[in-house]
Design a protein around this motif. Structure first.
Motif, mmCIF file in Angstrom:
data_model
loop_
_atom_site.group_PDB
_atom_site.id
_atom_site.type_symbol
_atom_site.label_atom_id
_atom_site.label_comp_id
_atom_site.label_asym_id
_atom_site.label_seq_id
_atom_site.Cartn_x
_atom_site.Cartn_y
_atom_site.Cartn_z
ATOM 1 N N ILE A 194 -24.561 -57.263 41.006
ATOM 2 C CA ILE A 194 -24.594 -56.295 42.098
ATOM 3 C C ILE A 194 -23.165 -56.034 42.559
ATOM 4 C CG2 ILE A 194 -26.925 -56.923 42.852
ATOM 5 C CD1 ILE A 194 -25.682 -58.630 45.045
ATOM 6 N N GLY A 195 -22.988 -54.986 43.385
ATOM 7 C CA GLY A 195 -21.660 -54.592 43.807
ATOM 8 C C GLY A 195 -21.417 -54.759 45.290
ATOM 9 N N HIS A 196 -20.303 -54.223 45.731
ATOM 10 C CA HIS A 196 -19.876 -54.272 47.128
ATOM 11 C C HIS A 196 -20.897 -53.564 48.019
ATOM 12 C CE1 HIS A 196 -17.283 -54.182 50.611
ATOM 13 N NE2 HIS A 196 -17.198 -52.858 50.582
ATOM 14 N N ASP A 197 -21.165 -54.157 49.168
ATOM 15 C CA ASP A 197 -22.085 -53.632 50.189
ATOM 16 C C ASP A 197 -23.548 -53.663 49.751
ATOM 17 O OD1 ASP A 197 -20.580 -53.197 52.458
ATOM 18 O OD2 ASP A 197 -19.979 -51.172 51.894
ATOM 19 N N ALA A 198 -23.855 -54.414 48.696
ATOM 20 C CA ALA A 198 -25.240 -54.516 48.239
ATOM 21 C C ALA A 198 -26.005 -55.558 49.053
ATOM 22 C CB ALA A 198 -25.279 -54.899 46.764
ATOM 23 N N HIS A 243 -25.432 -61.903 41.134
ATOM 24 C CA HIS A 243 -24.008 -62.176 40.960
ATOM 25 C C HIS A 243 -23.260 -60.942 41.457
ATOM 26 C CE1 HIS A 243 -24.965 -65.615 38.365
ATOM 27 N NE2 HIS A 243 -25.866 -64.830 37.796
ATOM 28 N N ALA A 244 -22.485 -61.080 42.513
ATOM 29 C CA ALA A 244 -21.768 -59.942 43.081
ATOM 30 C C ALA A 244 -20.367 -59.863 42.492
ATOM 31 C CB ALA A 244 -21.700 -60.055 44.600
ATOM 32 N N ILE A 245 -19.973 -58.659 42.036
ATOM 33 C CA ILE A 245 -18.662 -58.430 41.433
ATOM 34 C C ILE A 245 -18.052 -57.186 42.066
ATOM 35 C CG2 ILE A 245 -17.446 -57.857 39.308
ATOM 36 C CD1 ILE A 245 -19.553 -59.411 37.769
ATOM 37 N N GLY A 246 -16.851 -57.341 42.646
ATOM 38 C CA GLY A 246 -16.200 -56.180 43.248
ATOM 39 C C GLY A 246 -15.165 -56.580 44.283
ATOM 40 N N PRO A 247 -14.741 -55.710 45.190
ATOM 41 C CA PRO A 247 -15.208 -54.324 45.253
ATOM 42 C C PRO A 247 -14.659 -53.461 44.125
ATOM 43 C CG PRO A 247 -13.447 -54.679 46.839
ATOM 44 C CD PRO A 247 -13.746 -56.021 46.244
ATOM 45 N N TRP A 248 -13.465 -53.866 43.602
ATOM 46 C CA TRP A 248 -12.843 -53.159 42.489
ATOM 47 C C TRP A 248 -11.984 -54.151 41.717
ATOM 48 C CZ3 TRP A 248 -12.282 -50.907 47.527
ATOM 49 C CH2 TRP A 248 -11.239 -51.451 48.284
ATOM 50 N N ILE A 249 -11.322 -53.681 40.669
ATOM 51 C CA ILE A 249 -10.490 -54.517 39.808
ATOM 52 C C ILE A 249 -9.026 -54.127 40.005
ATOM 53 C CG2 ILE A 249 -9.978 -55.181 37.422
ATOM 54 C CD1 ILE A 249 -12.879 -54.105 36.767
ATOM 55 N N THR A 250 -8.190 -55.105 40.278
ATOM 56 C CA THR A 250 -6.752 -54.876 40.342
ATOM 57 C C THR A 250 -6.136 -55.319 39.021
ATOM 58 O OG1 THR A 250 -6.712 -55.249 42.736
ATOM 59 C CG2 THR A 250 -4.617 -55.409 41.566
#
Length: 335
Positions: A146-150, A221-228
């Protein structure tokens, strides 16, 4: 540069879009939109052809975009220059985030000494000598990312000790196999945040079976909010990290204090198997980066925020427990 994935509405329903994230400007840039504008202005492509070219170059899948080759950053810079980036931009507060990567394979390491010691102590287990011999990691379900703010799904079979885990996620940018530590970082595209949610009560029952954690972790599994991108980090062992629950700081530290380096973890994961573009390898939990180590636990409705310097804030909300699920009936001893 920072890359993320968002969901946008289309005549056929929601579609995934790859974006460049510019937090300092309060905006994201839809790369496929910018690329289509660029193709029409630069190559005189027709509308339909420009869209086809743009979507091939910047698909909504991070894994596919990275698999297109090593020029993602340069290609993004080209199409967002000048007015194309401005015309394809969206306010950062108005977008719906998807997981920063859609990993073909999701793995999670165990590298921070503080967490290794704290986890074993709280779980009533001894630190095995084998942890000094090889880097430990698990393979997790990529279908529940899942992502950011989910909202985090909470299966009702997890009845106690719901936990977060403050981790970094190393996003693979190149296909490789059996790479060596001295070249392993060349395979890492960038870093994101990774929250490996865990039901500690159920995990306590799973571990003695000897096959690792499964249902105690693979619900979300939360992954985010973005990739640097990796070039934006001067020291991979000096990234400030923090976790907050309902606005209260529950853990704070940095990415140092590892038993195994990032390069050693990536190299070991790749031994005898293939790492693919878009794969995510979790760093393992920062020391003090779980509620378990504090003797605390999450409740439905809790808002969990993971933050890391130069990456951002990954925020999720714990959902309500899903009741009525089947659960196996205990068997009688057979020995």
């Amino acid at each position: 540069m920072k890359f993320g994935r968002i969901s946008r509405e289309s005549p056929d329903g929601p579609i995934a879009r790859l974006v460049v994230v510019e937090p300092e400007k309060g905006r994201v840039i839809d790369l496929a939109r910018a690329a289509a504008l660029h193709a029409k202005a630069t190559f005189h492509a027709g509308d339909a052809a420009a869209v086809r070219l743009a979507q091939a170059q910047f698909p909504g899948s991070m894994a596919q975009a990275l698999a297109n080759g090593s020029n993602l950053v340069d290609a993004a810079r080209t199409v967002i220059e000048g007015r194309f980036g401005d015309e394809a931009s969206l306010p950062i507060g108005d977008v719906t985030w998807l997981p920063a990567s859609d990993p073909p394979v999701l793995r999670d390491g165990l590298t921070f000494i503080g967490h290794i010691k704290g986890w074993h102590e709280r779980m009533g287990r001894d630190v095995p000598e084998s942890m000094l011999l090889i880097p430990g990691f698990t393979k997790n379900s990529a279908s529940t990312v899942i992502g950011h703010d989910a909202v985090v799904p909470w299966p009702g079979y997890i009845t106690e000790k719901m936990d977060y885990e403050l981790e970094l996620g190393y996003v693979i940018g190149r296909r490789g196999s059996s790479v060596r530590p001295e070249e392993a970082l060349d395979y890492v595209f960038g870093i994101t945040l990774y929250n490996d949610f865990s039901g500690r009560g159920l995990q306590h029952n799973e571990l003695p079976i000897g096959m690792g954690s499964t249902k105690s972790k693979d619900f979300a599994h939360a992954i985010g909010p973005w990739i640097t991108t990796l070039d934006e980090f001067e020291d991979l062992d000096a990234i400030s990290m923090e976790v907050r629950v309902n606005g209260e700081t529950w853990g704070k530290g940095n990415s140092g204090g590892k038993l195994w380096t990032v390069a050693e973890l990536v190299a070991y994961v790749s031994l005898g198997e293939i790492i693919e573009p878009g794969d995510v390898i979790g760093s393992g939990t920062m020391g003090g980066g779980s509620a378990l180590e504090l003797g605390r636990q999450l409740e439905p409705g809790d808002v969990v925020e993971l933050e890391a310097d130069n990456i951002g804030v990954l925020r999720t909300t714990m959902g309500q427990k899903e009741e009525g699920l089947w659960w196996p009936t205990p068997r009688q001893p057979f020995m």
